[in-house]
Design an enzyme around this catalytic site. Structure first.
Site, PDB file in Angstrom:
ATOM      1  CD  GLU A  11     -15.879 -43.512 -33.383  1.00 35.11           C
ATOM      2  OE1 GLU A  11     -15.116 -43.784 -34.324  1.00 35.11           O
ATOM      3  OE2 GLU A  11     -16.265 -42.355 -33.144  1.00 35.11           O
ATOM      4  CE1 TYR A  28     -10.776 -42.625 -33.591  1.00 32.80           C
ATOM      5  CE2 TYR A  28     -12.023 -44.621 -34.053  1.00 32.80           C
ATOM      6  CZ  TYR A  28     -11.926 -43.247 -34.038  1.00 32.80           C
ATOM      7  OH  TYR A  28     -12.987 -42.492 -34.437  1.00 32.80           O
ATOM      8  CG  ASP A  71      -9.384 -40.970 -36.972  1.00 35.08           C
ATOM      9  OD1 ASP A  71      -8.708 -39.927 -36.855  1.00 35.08           O
ATOM     10  OD2 ASP A  71     -10.543 -40.970 -37.418  1.00 35.08           O
TER      11      ASP A  71
END
Ligand code: SF4
Length: 391
Positions: A40, A123, A141
Site C-alpha cells: 500500500e 487509507y 483512496d
C-alpha cells in the site's frame, strides 16, 4: 449524493464482479499485514505494474518487519530507488522500529493503533486492518472516491478533506452497522472463494479500488459496459461521466531550472549527498546548481571547484516532475583532472568521487537524475562529436 444513495445495493454486484475479475497481484496471494502495508505504501502515487518488481525485490531482501527496522539507511534508500517520494520508506522504517519496540514485532490488529504509526494515514490503516485482519473499516483512496461519486452522482469536490471524512463515515456505517460484512450473515456466504468468504471487509475495499483502477477509469473514460453497477449508476443515467468526479485544480507547479554536471576524473565520478532534510533528503545526487548555465559558465564553475576541465560535452535537456516543483534540466559531462584524489569516497567541495563503473549499483541516485545517470560510466574525450569540445 452519497448521503442519500442506498449504498447497500452496491455491495453484492461489486463482490460478485470482484470474484470473477480480481487481478492476481503479488501482495494479494499472501496478504500478511507486513506485505499489505508495504504494497500500500509503494502503491501511493505509483502504478501497479511499476510497483510489482519493486515489491518482489523488497520482500526478498527485507522479508519481515524486523529486517526493515534494522536495514541500514543507504541500503533501504537503494531498494526504494526509482519509486520516488523517499519519505515513504523512511517513515516505514520509523514505524517498523516502533512496531518492534512497542507492538511485539507485529503490526497491531487495531485501526486506531495503526493510525498512530508514522506514515500511516486513514487509507493505509483501513487497508491493512481490513485486508490483513478482516476488520470492517473503510480504505478510501482516489479510486474509491471516483467510483462512489460517479455511482451516486455526487458533485462535491473530492479534494476536500471533509468529503473524504464523510465518505469514510458513510462506508464505515455500511460495513459495520448493517452487519453484512460479518461471516455469520448467511445470505452473503454464497461466495465461493474461501479468502473472500472469510474476509468480506478486505474483499469489499479491494473491490472498490479495483473497480476504479480497471473499469471506472479516470479522465472521462469509464468502461461502463463492464461495470457491475451500470444498471443503477446515476452518473451514467444522467450523462455526467465527463464531469464527475469534481476535483479542484491543484496549485500550479513551480518551474525550477537546474544544471546537472557529470564530472569524471579517470575512473571516478563525482556524486554529492543531499542534506538530511528537504527535497530528496539524504540521497546521493549528481552535482547540480540552480539556473541554466552556458558551457563557459560551467567551465568557470568547475575551475572554481579546483578541477582542471579537459573535455566538456553538452547533454540533452531533461525534466523531472515532483509533486510541487518541476525541474527543467540542462546537463554537461565534463572530464577533469584533479590532483590528490585517489581513493574511493574521498571528498572535495562536498563532492565524493566514487568508482564510476559501480556507482549506479551502490548509491541511491533519485530518478530525477535518471536521464543523466546514464552518463556516469561513459568515458569522455575518446570520441568527439559536434557538442563535445576541448575545454
Ligand atoms: S457505470 Fe460507469 S460511471 Fe458508473 S460506476 Fe460503473 S464504470 Fe463508473
Amino acid at each position: 449524493m452519497i448521503k442519500d444513495f442506498e449504498l447497500e445495493k452496491i455491495v453484492e454486484p461489486l463482490l460478485g464482479w470482484f470474484i470473477e475479475n480480481a487481478r492476481i497481484l503479488p501482495w494479494r496471494t499472501e496478504p500478511t499485514p507486513y506485505r499489505v502495508w508495504v504494497s500500500e505504501i509503494m502503491l501511493q502515487q505509483t502504478r501497479v505494474e511499476a510497483v510489482k518488481p519493486y515489491f518482489e525485490r523488497f520482500m526478498r531482501v527485507l522479508p519481515g518487519i524486523k529486517d526493515l527496522a534494522e536495514c541500514p539507511e543507504d541500503e533501504l534508500l537503494k531498494l526504494w530507488e526509482g519509486l520516488g517520494y523517499y519519505n515513504r520508506v523512511r517513515n516505514m522504517q520509523k514505524a517498523a522500529i516502533e512496531v518492534m519496540e512497542n507492538h511485539g514485532g507485529e503490526l497491531p490488529a487495531d485501526y486506531g493503533k495503526l493510525l498512530g504509526l508514522k506514515g500511516i494515514g486513514s487509507y493505509t490503516a483501513g487497508a491493512v486492518a481490513s485486508i490483513a485482519y478482516g476488520i470492517p473499516v473503510p480504505a478510501v483512496d482516489g479510486n474509491v472516491l471516483r467510483v462512489l461519486t460517479r455511482v451516486t452522482a455526487d458533485d462535491t469536490d473530492i479534494m476536500r478533506q471533509s468529503f473524504r471524512t464523510e465518505t469514510e463515515r458513510v462506508l464505515a456505517a455500511l460495513m459495520c452497522e448493517n452487519g453484512i460484512f460479518f461471516p455469520k450473515n448467511k445470505d452473503i456466504l454464497k461466495w465461493k472463494e474461501k479468502v473472500y468468504r472469510e474476509n468480506l471487509p478486505g474483499a469489499f475495499n479491494q473491490a472498490l479500488m479495483e473497480l476504479g483502477a480497471t473499469v471506472c477509469l479516470p479522465n472521462g473514460a469509464p468502461l461502463c459496459e463492464k461495470c457491475p453497477w451500470q444498471e443503477f449508476c446515476r452518473a451514467r443515467e444522467e450523462g455526467l461521466l465527463d464531469s464527475l468526479p469534481v476535483k479542484a485544480k491543484a496549485k500550479e507547479r513551480k518551474i525550477e531550472k537546474r544544471t546537472v554536471l557529470i564530472i569524471r576524473d579517470g575512473d571516478k565520478v563525482a556524486i554529492h549527498k543531499r542534506p538530511e532534510k528537504g527535497l530528496l533528503a539524504g540521497l546521493y545526487e549528481l552535482p547540480n546548481v540552480e539556473g541554466e548555465l552556458q558551457q563557459e559558465e560551467v567551465l568557470s564553475l568547475v575551475k572554481e571547484m579546483n578541477f582542471r576541465p579537459i573535455h566538456i560535452r553538452k547533454l540533452e535537456a531533461a525534466k523531472h516532475v515532483f509533486s510541487h516543483i518541476e525541474w527543467q534540466m540542462t546537463g554537461y559531462a565534463i572530464r577533469v583532472e584533479e590532483e590528490g584524489f585517489e581513493e574511493d569516497g574521498e571528498e572535495n567541495h562536498q563532492l565524493i568521487f566514487v568508482d564510476a563503473e559501480h556507482a549506479k549499483e551502490r548509491y541511491a541516485i533519485p530518478s530525477a537524475f535518471a536521464a543523466y545517470a546514464e552518463y556516469m560510466n561513459i568515458k569522455l574525450g575518446v570520441k568527439k562529436d559536434k557538442e563535445e569540445a576541448d575545454a
